[in-house]
Write an enzyme that holds these catalytic residues in place. Structure first.
Site, PDB file in Angstrom:
ATOM      1  N   ASN A 210       0.838  -1.215   0.000  1.00 14.76           N
ATOM      2  CA  ASN A 210       0.000   0.000   0.000  1.00 14.76           C
ATOM      3  C   ASN A 210       0.866   1.256   0.000  1.00 14.76           C
ATOM      4  O   ASN A 210       0.547   2.239  -0.684  1.00 14.76           O
ATOM      5  CB  ASN A 210      -0.965  -0.010   1.194  1.00 14.76           C
ATOM      6  CG  ASN A 210      -2.195  -0.843   0.921  1.00 14.76           C
ATOM      7  OD1 ASN A 210      -3.042  -0.454   0.127  1.00 14.76           O
ATOM      8  ND2 ASN A 210      -2.272  -2.020   1.544  1.00 14.76           N
TER       9      ASN A 210
ATOM     10  N   ARG B  30      -0.504  -2.985  21.614  1.00 15.50           N
ATOM     11  CA  ARG B  30      -0.789  -1.572  21.882  1.00 15.50           C
ATOM     12  C   ARG B  30       0.525  -0.823  22.110  1.00 15.50           C
ATOM     13  O   ARG B  30       1.315  -1.213  22.965  1.00 15.50           O
ATOM     14  CB  ARG B  30      -1.683  -1.462  23.123  1.00 15.50           C
ATOM     15  CG  ARG B  30      -2.442  -0.181  23.215  1.00 15.50           C
ATOM     16  CD  ARG B  30      -3.513  -0.273  24.283  1.00 15.50           C
ATOM     17  NE  ARG B  30      -4.760  -0.877  23.824  1.00 15.50           N
ATOM     18  CZ  ARG B  30      -5.658  -0.259  23.075  1.00 15.50           C
ATOM     19  NH1 ARG B  30      -5.463   0.989  22.672  1.00 15.50           N
ATOM     20  NH2 ARG B  30      -6.762  -0.875  22.693  1.00 15.50           N
TER      21      ARG B  30
ATOM     22  N   ILE C  20      -1.616  -1.307  17.648  1.00 18.08           N
ATOM     23  CA  ILE C  20      -2.790  -0.498  17.976  1.00 18.08           C
ATOM     24  C   ILE C  20      -2.300   0.853  18.474  1.00 18.08           C
ATOM     25  O   ILE C  20      -1.502   0.919  19.418  1.00 18.08           O
ATOM     26  CB  ILE C  20      -3.643  -1.199  19.049  1.00 18.08           C
ATOM     27  CG1 ILE C  20      -4.100  -2.563  18.531  1.00 18.08           C
ATOM     28  CG2 ILE C  20      -4.838  -0.338  19.435  1.00 18.08           C
ATOM     29  CD1 ILE C  20      -4.759  -3.441  19.577  1.00 18.08           C
TER      30      ILE C  20
ATOM     31  N   HIS D  56      -8.158  -1.315   5.698  1.00 16.52           N
ATOM     32  CA  HIS D  56      -8.458  -2.629   6.267  1.00 16.52           C
ATOM     33  C   HIS D  56      -9.070  -3.524   5.183  1.00 16.52           C
ATOM     34  O   HIS D  56      -9.947  -3.071   4.427  1.00 16.52           O
ATOM     35  CB  HIS D  56      -9.443  -2.473   7.441  1.00 16.52           C
ATOM     36  CG  HIS D  56      -9.756  -3.783   8.085  1.00 16.52           C
ATOM     37  ND1 HIS D  56      -8.887  -4.419   8.953  1.00 16.52           N
ATOM     38  CD2 HIS D  56     -10.828  -4.601   7.966  1.00 16.52           C
ATOM     39  CE1 HIS D  56      -9.421  -5.559   9.341  1.00 16.52           C
ATOM     40  NE2 HIS D  56     -10.589  -5.703   8.758  1.00 16.52           N
TER      41      HIS D  56
ATOM     42  N   THR E 299      -5.453  -5.501  -4.607  1.00 16.15           N
ATOM     43  CA  THR E 299      -5.443  -4.622  -5.781  1.00 16.15           C
ATOM     44  C   THR E 299      -6.388  -3.442  -5.563  1.00 16.15           C
ATOM     45  O   THR E 299      -6.073  -2.296  -5.900  1.00 16.15           O
ATOM     46  CB  THR E 299      -5.917  -5.427  -7.017  1.00 16.15           C
ATOM     47  OG1 THR E 299      -5.111  -6.587  -7.111  1.00 16.15           O
ATOM     48  CG2 THR E 299      -5.826  -4.631  -8.287  1.00 16.15           C
TER      49      THR E 299
ATOM     50  N   GLU F 293      -7.390  -2.320  -2.617  1.00 16.07           N
ATOM     51  CA  GLU F 293      -6.879  -1.477  -1.528  1.00 16.07           C
ATOM     52  C   GLU F 293      -5.998  -0.368  -2.094  1.00 16.07           C
ATOM     53  O   GLU F 293      -6.094   0.791  -1.700  1.00 16.07           O
ATOM     54  CB  GLU F 293      -6.036  -2.306  -0.545  1.00 16.07           C
ATOM     55  CG  GLU F 293      -6.816  -3.280   0.293  1.00 16.07           C
ATOM     56  CD  GLU F 293      -5.924  -4.003   1.290  1.00 16.07           C
ATOM     57  OE1 GLU F 293      -5.022  -3.376   1.867  1.00 16.07           O
ATOM     58  OE2 GLU F 293      -6.121  -5.211   1.496  1.00 16.07           O
TER      59      GLU F 293
HETATM   60  C1  GRF Z   1      -3.238  -4.959   3.806  1.00 12.36           C
HETATM   61  O1  GRF Z   1      -4.112  -5.991   3.448  1.00 12.36           O
HETATM   62  C2  GRF Z   1      -3.921  -3.944   4.698  1.00 12.36           C
HETATM   63  O2  GRF Z   1      -5.261  -3.777   4.417  1.00 12.36           O
HETATM   64  C3  GRF Z   1      -3.770  -4.589   6.044  1.00 12.36           C
HETATM   65  O3  GRF Z   1      -2.511  -5.170   6.032  1.00 12.36           O
HETATM   66  C4  GRF Z   1      -2.117  -5.468   4.698  1.00 12.36           C
HETATM   67  C5  GRF Z   1      -0.830  -4.753   4.476  1.00 12.36           C
HETATM   68  O4  GRF Z   1      -0.297  -4.985   3.205  1.00 12.36           O
HETATM   69  N1  GRF Z   1      -3.999  -3.617   7.090  1.00 12.36           N
HETATM   70  P1  GRF Z   1       0.916  -4.106   2.675  1.00 12.36           P
HETATM   71  O5  GRF Z   1       1.995  -4.136   3.768  1.00 12.36           O
HETATM   72  O6  GRF Z   1       0.428  -2.734   2.400  1.00 12.36           O
HETATM   73  O7  GRF Z   1       1.381  -4.823   1.448  1.00 12.36           O
END
Ligand code: GRF
Length: 210
Positions: free
Chosen positions: A19, A70, A99, A116, A179, A181
């Site tokens: 991401n 946390r 967290i 998420h 994809t 995300e």
């Molecule tokens: C993703 O599926 C995100 O939604 C979740 O953890 C994963 C992280 O993937 N919180 P990356 O490290 O961005 O490849």
């Protein structure tokens, strides 16, 4: 909040960093209304740190000092200092497996977002794709939401629906969702920068809503 124009982002990531890479790629191709100013990780070996460094973005490991999910306030303080040093306006949790609590959230009120891999409020927490398969839903997806003190519980900024195929295993579903995300994260940040929104309790009212 109203539209702000291109925004300065700080990204917190614990692992693979795909991401984060989507943000860096969108930035490089002029498709992101923002700039990734710094990447912080609780894992010294996180590929996300290398992805940031390869893109010429400041990247630091912040020692969490414990395995507890946390974060300790002192560790969040250290993160806030680093984010402020880089003049960050918005914090993006992109695969950050800790967290966060009031120290970070107070420093960036309604300016911390998370991605998420499910349609919240279904399947919060770990292994969201596995939860979706085990439940037997026919559609899952991903959610970008504001972060509050409840895990995956903040107001929803954007969602994208992904079909579950009968042959899916956890990896196949996770790949299909991932994809989306990448697209949703970029799209949501661009919408924050170009339109802005107002939060009314749990509801987010976008200024460009028709
Ligand atoms: C993703 O599926 C995100 O939604 C979740 O953890 C994963 C992280 O993937 N919180 P990356 O490290 O961005 O490849």
């Amino acid at each position: 909040m109203s539209a702000t124009g291109p925004i300065r982002l700080g990204v917190l990531a614990s692992g693979r960093g795909s991401n984060l890479q989507a943000l860096l790629d969108a930035q490089a191709s002029g498709q992101l209304r923002g700039t990734v100013r710094v990447v912080l990780s609780d894992k010294s070996e996180a590929p996300a740190l290398k992805r940031a460094a390869d893109a010429g973005v400041a990247a630091s490991f912040i020692d969490p000092g414990s395995r507890r999910a946390r974060l300790r306030p002192a560790v969040e303080d250290e993160m806030v200092s680093a984010l402020r040093r880089h003049e960050v306006e918005w914090v993006v949790l992109a695969g950050f497996f800790r967290i966060v609590g009031s120290t970070l959230l107070t420093a960036f009120p309604d300016r911390v977002l998370n991605i998420h891999p499910s349609l919240l409020p279904s399947f919060p927490g770990l292994h969201a794709q596995r939860q979706a398969l085990e439940y037997g839903v026919q559609f899952s997806g991903c959610t970008v939401h504001l972060v509050n003190e409840d895990v995956d519980g903040g107001a929803i900024l954007g969602q994208s629906v992904v079909p579950v195929e009968s042959a899916d295993d956890e990896d196949a579903l996770a790949d299909r969702i991932l994809t989306r995300e990448h697209e949703l994260l970029v799209k949501t940040i661009n919408r924050i920068a170009s339109a802005g929104f107002e939060r009314r309790g749990r509801q987010v009212v976008w200024a460009d809503a028709t």
